[in-house]
Design an enzyme around this catalytic site. Structure first.
Site, PDB file in Angstrom:
ATOM      1  N   HIS A  12       6.124   9.506   4.437  1.00  0.00           N
ATOM      2  CA  HIS A  12       5.696   8.119   4.189  1.00  0.00           C
ATOM      3  C   HIS A  12       4.932   7.945   2.870  1.00  0.00           C
ATOM      4  O   HIS A  12       4.199   6.966   2.706  1.00  0.00           O
ATOM      5  CB  HIS A  12       4.842   7.605   5.374  1.00  0.00           C
ATOM      6  CG  HIS A  12       3.507   8.304   5.530  1.00  0.00           C
ATOM      7  ND1 HIS A  12       2.892   8.441   6.745  1.00  0.00           N
ATOM      8  CD2 HIS A  12       2.672   8.884   4.635  1.00  0.00           C
ATOM      9  CE1 HIS A  12       1.747   9.069   6.592  1.00  0.00           C
ATOM     10  NE2 HIS A  12       1.588   9.352   5.304  1.00  0.00           N
ATOM     11  N   HIS A  59      -4.208   5.132   7.977  1.00  0.00           N
ATOM     12  CA  HIS A  59      -5.045   5.951   7.091  1.00  0.00           C
ATOM     13  C   HIS A  59      -6.409   5.297   6.928  1.00  0.00           C
ATOM     14  O   HIS A  59      -6.784   4.881   5.825  1.00  0.00           O
ATOM     15  CB  HIS A  59      -4.366   6.132   5.736  1.00  0.00           C
ATOM     16  CG  HIS A  59      -3.053   6.874   5.803  1.00  0.00           C
ATOM     17  ND1 HIS A  59      -1.902   6.289   6.249  1.00  0.00           N
ATOM     18  CD2 HIS A  59      -2.734   8.150   5.472  1.00  0.00           C
ATOM     19  CE1 HIS A  59      -0.910   7.184   6.187  1.00  0.00           C
ATOM     20  NE2 HIS A  59      -1.396   8.308   5.723  1.00  0.00           N
ATOM     21  N   HIS A 193       1.621  18.734   2.528  1.00  0.00           N
ATOM     22  CA  HIS A 193       0.821  18.168   1.426  1.00  0.00           C
ATOM     23  C   HIS A 193      -0.664  18.315   1.701  1.00  0.00           C
ATOM     24  O   HIS A 193      -1.102  18.333   2.837  1.00  0.00           O
ATOM     25  CB  HIS A 193       1.182  16.720   1.096  1.00  0.00           C
ATOM     26  CG  HIS A 193       0.938  15.667   2.155  1.00  0.00           C
ATOM     27  ND1 HIS A 193       1.483  15.702   3.405  1.00  0.00           N
ATOM     28  CD2 HIS A 193       0.236  14.510   2.106  1.00  0.00           C
ATOM     29  CE1 HIS A 193       1.132  14.616   4.090  1.00  0.00           C
ATOM     30  NE2 HIS A 193       0.359  13.884   3.326  1.00  0.00           N
ATOM     31  N   GLU A 240       0.069  15.712   9.668  1.00  0.00           N
ATOM     32  CA  GLU A 240       0.832  14.488   9.994  1.00  0.00           C
ATOM     33  C   GLU A 240       2.149  14.823  10.720  1.00  0.00           C
ATOM     34  O   GLU A 240       2.699  13.983  11.422  1.00  0.00           O
ATOM     35  CB  GLU A 240       1.144  13.697   8.713  1.00  0.00           C
ATOM     36  CG  GLU A 240      -0.076  13.001   8.132  1.00  0.00           C
ATOM     37  CD  GLU A 240       0.228  12.186   6.868  1.00  0.00           C
ATOM     38  OE1 GLU A 240      -0.646  11.419   6.455  1.00  0.00           O
ATOM     39  OE2 GLU A 240       1.317  12.331   6.283  1.00  0.00           O
TER      40      GLU A 240
HETATM   41  C1  DHB Z   1      -0.150  10.963  -0.412  1.00  0.00           C
HETATM   42  C2  DHB Z   1       0.521  11.275   0.761  1.00  0.00           C
HETATM   43  C3  DHB Z   1       0.134  10.719   1.979  1.00  0.00           C
HETATM   44  O1  DHB Z   1       0.718  10.999   3.174  1.00  0.00           O
HETATM   45  C4  DHB Z   1      -0.880   9.795   2.002  1.00  0.00           C
HETATM   46  O2  DHB Z   1      -1.162   9.214   3.182  1.00  0.00           O
HETATM   47  C5  DHB Z   1      -1.569   9.475   0.834  1.00  0.00           C
HETATM   48  C6  DHB Z   1      -1.195  10.061  -0.373  1.00  0.00           C
HETATM   49  C7  DHB Z   1       0.269  11.551  -1.712  1.00  0.00           C
HETATM   50  O3  DHB Z   1       1.192  12.358  -1.749  1.00  0.00           O
HETATM   51  O4  DHB Z   1      -0.310  11.192  -2.717  1.00  0.00           O
HETATM   52 FE    FE Z   2      -0.323  10.055   4.909  1.00  0.00          FE
END
Ligand code: DHB
Ligand code: FE
Length: 281
Positions: A12, A59, A193, A240
């Site tokens: 997402h 978030h 991530h 996540e």
């Molecule tokens: C990023 C990824 C995410 O899932 C998020 O909620 C906020 C930022 C990113 O890759 O920058």
């Molecule tokens: Fe996220």
């Protein structure tokens, strides 16, 4: 009766929404990402679900950190795209399905999954970016959406096993709803991530690809992954991925893999995407 016809799994990444909204999809960096969803858009246009249950995470937008429900089911008529600091995304208002949502709440809560019922909620990139990836930029979203927000922001999030079993309870709920509705379920977020700290920028393609394989052919393997393993292997925000297990639990154990896509990076994130169909859809 209503039935679950397919599961859609996708990252997402908020920058994907910004690229779409600011007309950057043709840039080579973004073409690599959006090109991976062309087949998915054709597929969903053919499948035409009446309702999509979108398992996503807020978030700290709708709930702040004052109140953090573990599982929150959106039962409202509509959900407004949230302002996350740059104004609300210019996407359609998300229309709910309050009758099916109330039925799911009743069935699932009586099955001892204590969902929080939410009658008002703004939705952030966690929900709107997956819709944009699958449906493009329509004037109205083509189906009703039932949001299911999962806490993956404040420790402790639910376990993968709990998520998987909730998916099973959701399937039972949907299949006891008397109207003939075709329902798709989205598992969103991930993949690997990490946004902050010394490991910011971490991406682990090996872990992500093994997760996609497990989801497609051996979901129990993915269900057994512990929080610490997600965080160690896939970064703090990699947690996540437990949300994908809610959607996976709502499908048959054996499924057909319709489509898969994986690319790195988009912003700080590995982008993973899978479409799975029940064998008898
Ligand atoms: C990023 C990824 C995410 O899932 C998020 O909620 C906020 C930022 C990113 O890759 O920058
Ligand atoms: Fe996220």
């Amino acid at each position: 009766m209503a039935k679950i016809v397919a599961g859609v799994f996708t990252s997402h990444v908020p920058a994907i929404g910004a690229a779409l909204d600011n007309g950057k999809t043709a840039e080579p960096y973004w073409q690599r990402v959006f090109g991976g969803y062309e087949k998915s858009k054709e597929w969903i246009e053919k499948v035409k679900p009446d309702v999509c249950i979108v398992v996503f995470n807020d978030h700290a937008t709708a709930f702040s950190v004052d109140i953090v429900p573990t599982f929150a089911l959106g039962c409202a008529e509509e959900f407004i795209p949230a302002d996350e600091g740059w104004g609300p995304r210019p996407v359609p208002v998300v229309k709910g399905h309050p009758e099916l949502a109330a039925h799911i709440a009743q069935s699932v809560i009586l099955d001892e999954f204590d969902l929080t019922v939410v009658n008002k909620m703004e939705v952030d990139h966690g929900l709107t970016v997956p819709l944009s990836l699958m449906f493009g930029q329509p004037a109205e979203w083509p189906c009703k959406i039932i949001p299911l927000a999962v806490n993956v922001v404040l420790f402790p999030p639910p376990t993968g096993n709990r998520c998987y079993n909730l998916g099973k309870a959701i399937r039972k709920a949907v299949e006891s709803y008397p109207e003939d509705l075709r329902v798709a379920i989205f598992g969103t977020g991930g993949m690997s991530h990490q946004i902050s700290g010394p490991r910011a920028g971490l991406i682990n393609s090996e872990f992500d690809k093994a997760f996609l394989d497990a989801l497609a052919t051996d979901p129990k393997k993915a269900v057994g992954i512990k929080h610490v393993e997600y965080m160690r292997e896939a970064g703090a925000e990699g947690i996540e991925m437990v949300m994908w297990l809610v959607a996976r639990g709502a499908l048959d154990e054996e499924v057909n893999e319709v489509y898969r896509f994986y690319t790195v990076p988009a912003s700080n994130t590995a982008v993973g995407h899978l479409i799975l169909e029940n064998k008898v859809a």
